[in-house]
Design a protein around this motif. Sequence first.
Motif, PDB file in Angstrom:
ATOM      1  N   LYS A 153     -14.682  15.277  -8.111  1.00  0.00           N
ATOM      2  CA  LYS A 153     -14.179  16.585  -7.909  1.00  0.00           C
ATOM      3  C   LYS A 153     -13.290  16.834  -6.743  1.00  0.00           C
ATOM      4  O   LYS A 153     -13.368  16.327  -5.596  1.00  0.00           O
ATOM      5  N   VAL A 154     -12.504  18.041  -6.934  1.00  0.00           N
ATOM      6  CA  VAL A 154     -11.458  18.268  -5.680  1.00  0.00           C
ATOM      7  C   VAL A 154     -12.401  18.576  -4.521  1.00  0.00           C
ATOM      8  O   VAL A 154     -13.267  19.339  -4.504  1.00  0.00           O
ATOM      9  N   SER A 155     -11.722  18.153  -3.431  1.00  0.00           N
ATOM     10  CA  SER A 155     -12.458  18.380  -2.307  1.00  0.00           C
ATOM     11  C   SER A 155     -11.240  18.665  -1.222  1.00  0.00           C
ATOM     12  O   SER A 155     -10.361  17.675  -1.043  1.00  0.00           O
ATOM     13  N   TRP A 156     -11.339  19.839  -0.407  1.00  0.00           N
ATOM     14  CA  TRP A 156     -10.485  20.100   0.647  1.00  0.00           C
ATOM     15  C   TRP A 156     -10.980  19.779   1.915  1.00  0.00           C
ATOM     16  O   TRP A 156     -10.721  20.152   2.983  1.00  0.00           O
ATOM     17  N   ASP A 157     -12.188  19.243   2.004  1.00  0.00           N
ATOM     18  CA  ASP A 157     -12.755  19.021   3.111  1.00  0.00           C
ATOM     19  C   ASP A 157     -12.129  17.926   4.230  1.00  0.00           C
ATOM     20  O   ASP A 157     -11.603  16.832   3.678  1.00  0.00           O
ATOM     21  N   TRP A 158     -11.620  18.466   5.321  1.00  0.00           N
ATOM     22  CA  TRP A 158     -10.663  17.757   6.226  1.00  0.00           C
ATOM     23  C   TRP A 158     -11.005  16.138   6.510  1.00  0.00           C
ATOM     24  O   TRP A 158     -10.158  15.467   6.315  1.00  0.00           O
ATOM     25  N   PRO A 159     -12.376  15.736   6.502  1.00  0.00           N
ATOM     26  CA  PRO A 159     -12.533  14.211   6.851  1.00  0.00           C
ATOM     27  C   PRO A 159     -12.033  13.583   5.920  1.00  0.00           C
ATOM     28  O   PRO A 159     -11.800  12.236   6.256  1.00  0.00           O
ATOM     29  N   HIS A 160     -11.934  13.778   4.615  1.00  0.00           N
ATOM     30  CA  HIS A 160     -11.248  12.973   3.578  1.00  0.00           C
ATOM     31  C   HIS A 160      -9.750  12.612   3.817  1.00  0.00           C
ATOM     32  O   HIS A 160      -9.425  11.350   3.516  1.00  0.00           O
ATOM     33  N   TYR A 161      -8.961  13.621   4.466  1.00  0.00           N
ATOM     34  CA  TYR A 161      -7.647  13.362   4.639  1.00  0.00           C
ATOM     35  C   TYR A 161      -7.226  12.394   5.441  1.00  0.00           C
ATOM     36  O   TYR A 161      -6.151  11.584   5.140  1.00  0.00           O
ATOM     37  N   PRO A 162      -7.854  12.424   6.707  1.00  0.00           N
ATOM     38  CA  PRO A 162      -7.213  10.979   7.525  1.00  0.00           C
ATOM     39  C   PRO A 162      -7.639   9.637   7.100  1.00  0.00           C
ATOM     40  O   PRO A 162      -6.613   8.681   7.341  1.00  0.00           O
ATOM     41  N   LYS A 163      -8.534   9.482   5.972  1.00  0.00           N
ATOM     42  CA  LYS A 163      -8.695   8.264   5.265  1.00  0.00           C
ATOM     43  C   LYS A 163      -7.960   7.975   4.265  1.00  0.00           C
ATOM     44  O   LYS A 163      -7.297   7.022   4.266  1.00  0.00           O
ATOM     45  N   ILE A 164      -7.187   9.147   3.603  1.00  0.00           N
ATOM     46  CA  ILE A 164      -6.258   8.865   2.641  1.00  0.00           C
ATOM     47  C   ILE A 164      -4.877   8.767   3.375  1.00  0.00           C
ATOM     48  O   ILE A 164      -4.055   7.744   3.165  1.00  0.00           O
ATOM     49  N   ALA A 165      -4.571   9.234   4.355  1.00  0.00           N
ATOM     50  CA  ALA A 165      -3.625   9.059   5.467  1.00  0.00           C
ATOM     51  C   ALA A 165      -3.205   7.738   5.961  1.00  0.00           C
ATOM     52  O   ALA A 165      -2.404   7.004   6.061  1.00  0.00           O
ATOM     53  N   LYS A 166      -4.696   6.979   6.450  1.00  0.00           N
ATOM     54  CA  LYS A 166      -4.642   5.568   6.665  1.00  0.00           C
ATOM     55  C   LYS A 166      -4.274   4.654   5.624  1.00  0.00           C
ATOM     56  O   LYS A 166      -3.413   3.760   5.803  1.00  0.00           O
ATOM     57  N   ALA A 167      -4.574   5.087   4.408  1.00  0.00           N
ATOM     58  CA  ALA A 167      -4.165   4.377   3.237  1.00  0.00           C
ATOM     59  C   ALA A 167      -2.749   4.138   3.026  1.00  0.00           C
ATOM     60  O   ALA A 167      -1.861   3.479   2.669  1.00  0.00           O
ATOM     61  N   MET A 168      -2.232   5.464   2.995  1.00  0.00           N
ATOM     62  CA  MET A 168      -0.794   5.753   2.946  1.00  0.00           C
ATOM     63  C   MET A 168       0.153   5.022   3.779  1.00  0.00           C
ATOM     64  O   MET A 168       1.101   4.532   3.377  1.00  0.00           O
ATOM     65  N   LYS A 169      -0.335   5.259   5.103  1.00  0.00           N
ATOM     66  CA  LYS A 169       0.379   4.606   5.977  1.00  0.00           C
ATOM     67  C   LYS A 169       0.397   3.041   6.118  1.00  0.00           C
ATOM     68  O   LYS A 169       1.413   2.408   6.228  1.00  0.00           O
ATOM     69  N   ALA A 170      -0.570   2.684   5.673  1.00  0.00           N
ATOM     70  CA  ALA A 170      -0.890   1.042   5.579  1.00  0.00           C
ATOM     71  C   ALA A 170      -0.113   0.434   4.392  1.00  0.00           C
ATOM     72  O   ALA A 170       0.563  -0.555   4.271  1.00  0.00           O
ATOM     73  N   ALA A 171      -0.007   1.390   3.324  1.00  0.00           N
ATOM     74  CA  ALA A 171       0.899   1.089   1.934  1.00  0.00           C
ATOM     75  C   ALA A 171       2.453   1.202   2.298  1.00  0.00           C
ATOM     76  O   ALA A 171       2.877   0.175   2.063  1.00  0.00           O
ATOM     77  N   GLY A 172       2.570   2.211   3.172  1.00  0.00           N
ATOM     78  CA  GLY A 172       3.921   2.159   3.609  1.00  0.00           C
ATOM     79  C   GLY A 172       4.450   1.000   4.366  1.00  0.00           C
ATOM     80  O   GLY A 172       5.453   0.631   4.558  1.00  0.00           O
ATOM     81  N   THR A 173       3.507   0.594   5.546  1.00  0.00           N
ATOM     82  CA  THR A 173       3.761  -0.376   6.324  1.00  0.00           C
ATOM     83  C   THR A 173       4.039  -1.874   5.475  1.00  0.00           C
ATOM     84  O   THR A 173       5.081  -2.598   5.551  1.00  0.00           O
ATOM     85  N   ALA A 174       3.083  -1.990   4.522  1.00  0.00           N
ATOM     86  CA  ALA A 174       3.210  -3.109   3.693  1.00  0.00           C
ATOM     87  C   ALA A 174       4.497  -3.384   2.918  1.00  0.00           C
ATOM     88  O   ALA A 174       5.145  -4.230   2.530  1.00  0.00           O
ATOM     89  N   LEU A 175       5.129  -2.066   2.494  1.00  0.00           N
ATOM     90  CA  LEU A 175       6.176  -2.046   1.551  1.00  0.00           C
ATOM     91  C   LEU A 175       7.551  -1.806   2.320  1.00  0.00           C
ATOM     92  O   LEU A 175       8.548  -1.735   2.221  1.00  0.00           O
ATOM     93  N   GLY A 176       7.458  -1.678   3.742  1.00  0.00           N
ATOM     94  CA  GLY A 176       8.343  -1.398   4.704  1.00  0.00           C
ATOM     95  C   GLY A 176       9.331  -0.002   4.497  1.00  0.00           C
ATOM     96  O   GLY A 176      10.407   0.291   4.624  1.00  0.00           O
ATOM     97  N   VAL A 177       8.250   1.086   4.087  1.00  0.00           N
ATOM     98  CA  VAL A 177       8.474   2.443   3.730  1.00  0.00           C
ATOM     99  C   VAL A 177       7.823   3.334   4.849  1.00  0.00           C
ATOM    100  O   VAL A 177       6.727   3.462   4.784  1.00  0.00           O
ATOM    101  N   PRO A 178       8.641   3.745   5.761  1.00  0.00           N
ATOM    102  CA  PRO A 178       7.928   4.775   6.659  1.00  0.00           C
ATOM    103  C   PRO A 178       7.425   5.829   6.012  1.00  0.00           C
ATOM    104  O   PRO A 178       8.048   6.442   5.026  1.00  0.00           O
ATOM    105  N   VAL A 179       6.076   6.607   6.334  1.00  0.00           N
ATOM    106  CA  VAL A 179       5.700   7.530   5.823  1.00  0.00           C
ATOM    107  C   VAL A 179       5.308   8.548   6.817  1.00  0.00           C
ATOM    108  O   VAL A 179       4.381   7.988   8.043  1.00  0.00           O
ATOM    109  N   GLU A 180       5.732   9.851   6.935  1.00  0.00           N
ATOM    110  CA  GLU A 180       5.142  11.023   7.853  1.00  0.00           C
ATOM    111  C   GLU A 180       3.868  11.736   7.077  1.00  0.00           C
ATOM    112  O   GLU A 180       4.072  12.021   5.612  1.00  0.00           O
TER     113      GLU A 180
END
Length: 140
Positions: free
Chosen positions: A83-110
Amino acid sequence: MTFRLSEVSRANLAGVRPDLVSVVEKAIEITDTDFRVICGVRTLAEQKKMVASGASRTMNSRHLVQDDGFSHAVDVVALDGGKVSWDWPHYPKIAKAMKAAGTALGVPVEWGGDWPKFRDGPHFQLPKDYKMKGPANANG
């Protein structure tokens, strides 16, 4: 648990720069929080509505098609038990994965959640000065 992008997410990635698509694809494999891509490309009319509603603060959005013909931003929404959730605590966790993926691929993500004046947890973009390695096309 490993998550996968839905067909809706894949459709919403149409027109997004391929290296950012690769980051999203890798992030969904390594995240602890499931998510769905809800926006990639926006039209000028859509962006005007976003600004008018207060959901965005710029008409210079990275969601608009850039000079290379692609959007350089995506918005995601967290899924909690499917189910869709806008609860803030989810988003830093997604950001951690996005940034890690970017680092692994050599693609910076803001991440919009790092912005001091307007925290935008669902928003991820390529930096303005980022230069893609190789051609900017769906095959490259």
